[in-house]
Design a protein around this motif. Sequence first.
Motif, mmCIF file in Angstrom:
data_model
loop_
_atom_site.group_PDB
_atom_site.id
_atom_site.type_symbol
_atom_site.label_atom_id
_atom_site.label_comp_id
_atom_site.label_asym_id
_atom_site.label_seq_id
_atom_site.Cartn_x
_atom_site.Cartn_y
_atom_site.Cartn_z
ATOM 1 N N THR A 37 75.041 33.675 125.756
ATOM 2 C CA THR A 37 74.650 33.273 124.411
ATOM 3 C C THR A 37 73.134 33.244 124.280
ATOM 4 O O THR A 37 72.621 33.004 123.209
ATOM 5 N N ARG A 38 72.427 33.506 125.355
ATOM 6 C CA ARG A 38 70.967 33.521 125.331
ATOM 7 C C ARG A 38 70.490 34.698 124.491
ATOM 8 O O ARG A 38 70.970 35.817 124.634
ATOM 9 N N HIS A 39 69.527 34.434 123.633
ATOM 10 C CA HIS A 39 68.980 35.466 122.759
ATOM 11 C C HIS A 39 68.140 36.458 123.559
ATOM 12 O O HIS A 39 67.319 36.075 124.382
ATOM 13 N N ARG A 40 68.360 37.729 123.326
ATOM 14 C CA ARG A 40 67.564 38.789 123.944
ATOM 15 C C ARG A 40 66.509 39.217 122.925
ATOM 16 O O ARG A 40 66.844 39.769 121.877
ATOM 17 N N PRO A 41 65.225 38.972 123.200
ATOM 18 C CA PRO A 41 64.186 39.313 122.222
ATOM 19 C C PRO A 41 64.111 40.819 121.983
ATOM 20 O O PRO A 41 64.433 41.622 122.853
ATOM 21 N N ASP A 69 60.350 37.369 116.910
ATOM 22 C CA ASP A 69 61.396 37.808 117.838
ATOM 23 C C ASP A 69 60.781 38.637 118.970
ATOM 24 O O ASP A 69 60.980 39.839 119.062
ATOM 25 N N GLU A 71 58.936 38.168 123.239
ATOM 26 C CA GLU A 71 58.550 37.354 124.389
ATOM 27 C C GLU A 71 57.211 37.869 124.905
ATOM 28 O O GLU A 71 56.874 39.032 124.702
ATOM 29 N N SER A 95 58.289 32.736 123.386
ATOM 30 C CA SER A 95 58.801 32.734 124.756
ATOM 31 C C SER A 95 57.682 33.238 125.657
ATOM 32 O O SER A 95 56.960 34.157 125.285
#
Length: 140
Positions: A37-41, A69, A71, A95
Motif C-alpha cells: 500500500t506504500r505509494h510509489r512516487p 509526487d 522523492e 520524501s
Amino acid sequence: MCTDGTSGGFSGTPYSSGLAQALDRRESLIASRVPSTRHRPALAVIVRTLGRPEVAEALESLARQTHRDFEVVIVDMSGGAVDGVIAEIAPRLPSLTHIAVGKRLNRADALNIAIARSDAAAIGVLDDDNLYGPGHVATL
C-alpha cells in the motif's frame, strides 16, 4: 510495453553499460516486489553532493515544487558536511533518502547507487549547484 514494441529494458541503448545494468536490475527488483500500500512516487530527483554550499539552495528549490509526487535521493560524498542542511530541509520535502557514501564517487557510480535505492517510476538529476524552478517537477 514501450511504443517501440520492446518491454522497456535498457539493453542496446546508448546509456553506459553500468547505468543500463543498474536500470535493468532496478526494473527487475521493482517488478518482483510484493505489492504494498506504500505509494510509489512518480519521480526520483537525484542530488549528488560533495558538500558545496549551494546544495542548500538546490534542496530549497525542490522544497518549493508545486507538484509533490516525487522523492529526493541524496548521494552525499561530503563526509558529513551537509548533514545540518539535509536535516533542516527534510521536513519540507515529500520524501528523502540520504545516502552517505563517505567517499568521492564518479558521476555514474553515484547515480547507480541512487537509482538502486529509488522506488520511483522515473529519474531526474539535479546537480548540487543548480536549481529547479517551482514547476519543474510538474513539467517532467
